[in-house]
Design a protein around this motif. Structure first.
Motif: not given
Length: 284
Positions: A55-65
């Protein structure tokens, strides 16, 4: 003082006005900058992690814990997020998520034979396994695990199995059989409810989810038989569980407002309804 020095009065007034104007301008610039760099996090629970990343509208760095295998669910589905939905964050913020695993990790089956049902269930769940069906058979070794199996195949201690899989147990009934008290599982999620039912030497029967309910957020809102704390049932009796989505606050409210409905209680024929504690101790 200001009447004698009108120039000083005007100078102080000009300084005060300048301070107010500069403060307003500074706050306006800060607010404008924040609006350009902050946004409200959407609710990601239930979404696919790869779809969210795309999703280009979200600038998020996802971290899978964490990743949890569920044989009933596809891999990559988001189970929880931190910060929660509705939180305002800056672009590029790290968001910590747990997801369903794409494949099951392996573990080694512990030696559960001769343990009590309570001990065996505790070990299974602590290792990421699940208790399956309890089958009680005539044996002098009452409430002791006699053998383990999966999908009809006998298992031995030390054998490799997939995490999240269900392990069936054959349990000794004792010379005279036995009875137990149904546990209270209202407000608990599926894992907690299954564990408590098995610990009480009962079996999980039907598990019914309301339309639209997600397995990640659903909790038990109804159980059959209902909880009384005194009514005893034969070992291995099935407990049917009904789930619906609920927040933590809603689950707590369900527990507080729970009232015993005598119409839901099925009295067993043989045992009397003598008071018992809520420790799931068995009576033989």
């Amino acid at each position: 003082m200001f009447q004698k020095h009108p120039i000083l009065k005007h100078l102080l007034l000009m300084v005060a006005v300048s301070v107010v104007v500069l403060t307003v301008v500074f706050l306006g610039i800060k607010l404008y900058a924040r609006q350009g760099h902050e946004f409200e996090l959407p609710d990601m629970v239930g979404a696919d992690i790869e779809d969210m990343r795309a999703d280009a509208s979200l600038d998020i760095n996802y971290v899978i814990i964490d990743s949890i295998y569920d044989e009933h669910d596809a891999g990559g589905r988001i189970l929880s997020q931190d910060p929660k939905a509705g939180t305002r964050v800056k672009k590029g913020r790290k968001v910590y998520v747990s997801i369903t695993a794409y494949s099951a990790d392996k573990t080694f089956l512990p030696d559960l034979c001769d343990l009590s049902v309570r001990q065996a269930v505790s070990q299974l769940f602590s290792m990421g396994l699940q208790g399956g069906t309890l089958r009680f058979v005539e044996s002098p070794d009452r409430n002791a695990v006699l053998s383990l199996s999966q999908n009809g195949r006998t298992l031995q201690a030390g054998q490799e199995v997939s995490r999240g899989s269900r392990i069936d147990m054959v349990v000794g009934l004792g010379d005279e059989g036995g009875y137990t008290v149904v546990p209270f599982v209202i407000g608990k999620n599926a894992k907690e409810a299954r564990r408590d039912v098995l610990t009480a030497s009962m079996n999980v029967g039907r598990e019914i989810y309301d339309a639209g309910a997600s397995r990640a957020n659903a909790v038990v809102y109804r159980q059959e038989p209902g909880y009384t704390g005194i009514t005893r049932y034969p070992l291995g009796t099935e407990v049917h569980l009904y789930y619906r989505d609920a927040s933590e606050q809603e689950a707590e409210r369900m527990i507080r407002e729970f009232k015993i409905d005598s119409s839901d209680i099925v009295q067993p024929e043989e045992p009397s309804a003598e008071p018992m504690d809520d420790s799931y101790d068995l009576e033989w």
